[in-house]
Design an enzyme around this catalytic site. Sequence first.
Site, PDB file in Angstrom:
ATOM      1  N   HIS A 151       0.873  -1.337  -0.071  1.00  0.00           N
ATOM      2  CA  HIS A 151       0.037  -0.110  -0.305  1.00  0.00           C
ATOM      3  C   HIS A 151       0.760   1.302  -0.101  1.00  0.00           C
ATOM      4  CE1 HIS A 151      -3.980  -1.769   0.829  1.00  0.00           C
ATOM      5  NE2 HIS A 151      -3.206  -2.711   0.990  1.00  0.00           N
ATOM      6  N   ASP A 156      -6.106   5.776   1.777  1.00  0.00           N
ATOM      7  CA  ASP A 156      -6.109   4.362   1.575  1.00  0.00           C
ATOM      8  C   ASP A 156      -7.409   3.880   2.571  1.00  0.00           C
ATOM      9  OD1 ASP A 156      -5.890   1.514   2.303  1.00  0.00           O
ATOM     10  OD2 ASP A 156      -3.788   1.836   1.214  1.00  0.00           O
TER      11      ASP A 156
END
Length: 467
Positions: A20, A112
């Site tokens: 990520h 995110d």
Amino acid sequence: MEVEGRKVEIFFFPFVGGGHLIPMIDLARLFASHGVKATVITIPNDITVFQKSIDRDQQTGLDINFHALELPADATLQNVDMSAPPMTDTSILQEPFKQLLIHRRPDCVVTDTFHRWVADVIDVIGIPRIIFNGNCCFARCCDENIKRFSPHKEVASDMELFVVPGLPDKIELTRSQLPIFVRTGTEFPGKSMRAEQNSFGQVVNSFYALEPAYVDYYRNVIGKKTWLVGPVSLCNRNLEDKAARGQKATIDENSCLNWLDSKKPNSVLYVSFGSLARLSPTQLYEIACGLESAGHPFIWVVGKILDDKDKENCFPDGFEERILDSKMGLIIKGWAPQLLILEHESIGGFMTHCGWNSTLEGVCAGLPMITWPLSAEQFYNEKLVTEVLKIGIRVGSEEWASWNMERKIVVGKDKVKAAVVRLMGGGVETVEMMRRAKVLAEEAKRAVEVGGSSFNDVDALINDINN
Ligand code: UDP
């Protein structure tokens, strides 16, 4: 890019963990190269590791910086290295993040979804919020339609195939390949529907020519506002950028490249299961046997091991010495400079867990793949690679299991060997897959160049924020 006489400012708030964090930093660098003031919001630890990723951008005058959130006194964030799991609780960052937003008021925040609390904080302050969850449109379409139509409830067993309804191609999966939260009909912990519904849209690390039917389906049928801006890894243009990506490699980059230089073009298989997966010693043992008996040169990144106590039993007796002495293989225990390796001309195939970053990096390098999905949305990505793009073959992984769970089914050495021999043996099938992969690699490069589809989508997103 200006708004009211000043630069557009975008905050990028990555989740912890390699899969990520790495693409979000690339994303921020990409937007900075389009004239935006890009600020990556993170924790002090990460700045130490990642500052080198943006050093060269700063030297060339791009407006990109890190901002470290101050943790409350005595507070620590647990488990935040490159292999941090998706359930890591980051709520301790909530208050410093909120204060920063109030103080700086950026024009937009790209976040995110694994920061489970973040949508509420941003929406209350009233700043446009864009979601980045790291997947491709194909996987999102599979996920949406399985949840909408529940085809997996119509089959009698976990191993019986069902068709995912409504998609542009006939895509078949089994229940055992679905994430446990999809199988049980519960929402992935930490992803709230509201976070998606109230967002300004989604930014996707993919490019139109890779999956046009699924981009159109996702936008027009499922109805999601989406900008495709990838492959973001292509912003790493020179050797320094590629070597500096992610954490410090466990192997000296030059010795790795020298080893590759000594091999024939397209002869080496690169084997990696990403930043998070933990395989059991039994599984590692089978991989070792399969790779050795297949007889093709390989680089194998052995990541973290599921049961560290038993790590002495990961390899057959004398395996490492034989591989080293015969120069047949290079074993990297820890972190590999993946982009450097993938793009070396000696690499001819990629055995991958189908994490989306790795898959896309394999596409950019024009490589055919052996797909070995383990968890997350990786079984969907496998279908894209093997059945839609037709640039890979399956090793025969059948069972979705969470990154830290012992698997019931081990993929045996014979399957590993068969897949390696089939992909690396130079047959007509591989030549054709490689041809297709090279075409996609060229299209990926075109997408991010001036006037390309992803280049234009970055500008479109910035304009949308301005209007
Ligand atoms: N990566 C790397 N070296 C390693 C392992 C991973 O550079 O030894 C990078 C890889 O290039 C990719 C990311 O880490 O960009 C992993 O992301 P992916 O989505 O493939 O898998 P995940 O780690 O999220 O399962």
